[in-house]
Design a protein around this motif. Sequence first.
Motif, PDB file in Angstrom:
ATOM      1  N   ARG A 315       0.870  -1.183   0.000  1.00  0.00           N
ATOM      2  CA  ARG A 315       0.000   0.000   0.000  1.00  0.00           C
ATOM      3  C   ARG A 315       0.902   1.227   0.000  1.00  0.00           C
ATOM      4  N   GLU A 404      -5.142  -6.813  14.186  1.00  0.00           N
ATOM      5  CA  GLU A 404      -5.903  -7.712  13.318  1.00  0.00           C
ATOM      6  C   GLU A 404      -7.357  -7.254  13.289  1.00  0.00           C
ATOM      7  N   GLU A 452     -13.841 -12.990   7.972  1.00  0.00           N
ATOM      8  CA  GLU A 452     -12.431 -12.777   7.626  1.00  0.00           C
ATOM      9  C   GLU A 452     -11.591 -12.308   8.814  1.00  0.00           C
TER      10      GLU A 452
HETATM   11  N1  GAP Z   1      -8.542  -8.057   3.803  1.00  0.00           N
HETATM   12  C1  GAP Z   1      -8.803  -7.141   4.841  1.00  0.00           C
HETATM   13  C2  GAP Z   1      -7.678  -6.232   5.129  1.00  0.00           C
HETATM   14  O1  GAP Z   1      -6.687  -6.178   4.400  1.00  0.00           O
HETATM   15  P1  GAP Z   1      -6.885  -4.400   6.773  1.00  0.00           P
HETATM   16  O2  GAP Z   1      -7.435  -4.021   8.116  1.00  0.00           O
HETATM   17  O3  GAP Z   1      -6.715  -3.342   5.772  1.00  0.00           O
HETATM   18  O4  GAP Z   1      -7.864  -5.533   6.251  1.00  0.00           O
HETATM   19  C3  GAP Z   1      -5.412  -6.278   7.830  1.00  0.00           C
HETATM   20  O5  GAP Z   1      -5.516  -5.145   6.978  1.00  0.00           O
HETATM   21  C4  GAP Z   1      -4.181  -6.156   8.697  1.00  0.00           C
HETATM   22  O6  GAP Z   1      -3.030  -5.902   7.874  1.00  0.00           O
HETATM   23  C5  GAP Z   1      -4.213  -4.989   9.672  1.00  0.00           C
HETATM   24  O7  GAP Z   1      -4.907  -5.326  10.861  1.00  0.00           O
HETATM   25  C6  GAP Z   1      -2.747  -4.757   9.934  1.00  0.00           C
HETATM   26  O8  GAP Z   1      -2.258  -5.646  10.923  1.00  0.00           O
HETATM   27  C7  GAP Z   1      -2.108  -5.113   8.603  1.00  0.00           C
HETATM   28  N2  GAP Z   1      -1.794  -3.880   7.841  1.00  0.00           N
HETATM   29  C8  GAP Z   1      -2.626  -3.150   7.080  1.00  0.00           C
HETATM   30  N3  GAP Z   1      -1.977  -2.093   6.538  1.00  0.00           N
HETATM   31  C9  GAP Z   1      -0.700  -2.166   6.978  1.00  0.00           C
HETATM   32  C10 GAP Z   1       0.486  -1.378   6.769  1.00  0.00           C
HETATM   33  N4  GAP Z   1       0.486  -0.317   5.966  1.00  0.00           N
HETATM   34  N5  GAP Z   1       1.634  -1.756   7.382  1.00  0.00           N
HETATM   35  C11 GAP Z   1       1.679  -2.852   8.182  1.00  0.00           C
HETATM   36  N6  GAP Z   1       0.592  -3.631   8.404  1.00  0.00           N
HETATM   37  C12 GAP Z   1      -0.572  -3.307   7.820  1.00  0.00           C
END
Ligand code: GAP
Length: 588
Positions: A315, A404, A452
């Motif tokens: 991202r 999470e 999920e």
């Molecule tokens: N499929 C659902 C999803 O991706 P999300 O809450 O956007 O949901 C899940 O992401 C998990 O991924 C988060 O709870 C976090 O632990 C991790 N995550 C999301 N963006 C992140 C980032 N930029 N850097 C590190 N971990 C990240």
Amino acid sequence: MSSEANQKGVPGASDAAATSGGGKSMDAIMALCKRRGFVFQASDIYGGINGFWDYGPLGAQLKKNLREAWWQDMIMNPAWGRKGPGGERVRCVPLETCIIQHPKVWEASGHVAGFNDPMVDDKETKQRFRADHLVGMFLFPDGATGFDPDHPHLRDTSLVMLKAATVVASTLGEAAQQVTDDAKSVKLDPRFGKRLKGVVLGTFEPGPVPKQWLNVEFHDGKAVPAALQVIPIDALTSAPAEYPSPFTGKPGTLTEPRQFSLMFDTITGAVRDEANKVYLRPETAQGIFIHFKNVVDSTRVKIPFGIGNTGKSFRNEITPRNYIYRSREFEQAELEFFCHPDESAAWYAFWRDFRMDWWKSLGLAGENLILREHAKDELSHYSTGTSDVEYRFPFTAPGFGELEGIAHRGSYDLTQHQTHSKVKLDYFDTTRGETLPNGGKKGERYMPHCIEPAAGLDRGALALICEGYTVDPSRPSPEILKLHPRIAPIKAAVFPLMDKDGLPEIAEKLTDELFAKFGKGGFIESDAKQSIGKRYARMDEAGCPFCFTIDADTVKDQTVTVRDRDTGKQERIGIDKVSVYLGERLGT
Ligand code: GAP
């Protein structure tokens, strides 16, 4: 207050380093992680690259242990063998999918259209923040008395209230915490700046009032009531100059909100043409949804069942920050659990509770870990429930940060992919429907619902490191990393007290024995150099739970000293008992 000033020249570490909380210093934790080889800045020798982190030898093994614990407890033996809500065995299978998928996947999932955040830049400080995270503190004009939480002024920012300060926060609670905890550094519009004495959470007559009501005190003794309110994006669009910068307090330096895509793109094939544009996945989940039918057709899984996937996601975060907490390349571990719509609420509760128990089992127990159920207005339109497992990181303390998310996604994703791909993704369930004269079932066709649990392995690793990091001034080397033995990258160390008299040979034999038994889960260290105190201290910082020392008595009576990392206590056991001793404590 967000501070973007780079600390020690490490891009993206700024916020983590700038703050400390929960009694632990992120500076000290990050220094230990570098010193012991857990985490390195990506492209370190070139000055680093913002939002990217690499794992050193111990960090790579720690993350592998975390990933394997997830794999074991979510796929191989899901939920530790707990029975599902209907008393059934929980069944899950794995999948490994590509980082690059057909671009239509991201159109169907909504990421192309919706994975855009409106961003605002501060032209003076060059800092950027999400427009919907700008919270304004509105002072009521002199003479205002008595407050009605439903007063229309609270919804119309252009009316009577005076804009005084802004902060960047994702919730009003967080904003209230910021302005009250840190009143001195709240950036006030210069009209108010010099006169402010403090900001306290206030309760106003009559009766209880919402948390976001504040009392602002001025040096002239006046206490002026205030309210916090998210500044509507359209207000920022039409008059950005009216709002003071959250970084300097000056009005007139903010830009209008602009869309910013969080997906990285690239081109496939030799021709650099927009038509060949593809995206790096922003989540692993979609790789699972698009193979739902392939998995059902190629295995004997029947609903309810889950499909799990771990791997890198990308991202282009606007403001990567807080070390490995928010980076641009990170690793996810996601399970998509498919079930009948009528049973989805029970499965949601099942996975929510198990995921909380799972993180506790790795040592995150206690008041630093919470399960936060989202309020109705926080839910996506298709979701009937979402909870976050949140950890109190030193840089979020006293608040929490998401580790999470457990989401009830309904049938949204399968329906979207069915619509966009024109491939039927519904499920024919032979165990449901009317009972036939032969005793069988007529069957029922439906679009499964999905629960999920989506975890971040980098955030998991960071939470485990922060939780384990302990400073005990009573010990000769006070910094200790109390990692859970299951996750610890070094399982044991074997030290000959001296590098002579046959001690190294005995140590080597014991190292080989322990390596054969426990080497699958981590390193067995052996080291004959330096003073024994220094060797213990190094292992304490590396999170090694047990050290075994061979000395002159070992030659005489076949015993060794065992040293426990967490207590520093030492005891003597037979060298032939070491494997059993370690096995019992590592839980293997
Ligand atoms: N499929 C659902 C999803 O991706 P999300 O809450 O956007 O949901 C899940 O992401 C998990 O991924 C988060 O709870 C976090 O632990 C991790 N995550 C999301 N963006 C992140 C980032 N930029 N850097 C590190 N971990 C990240």
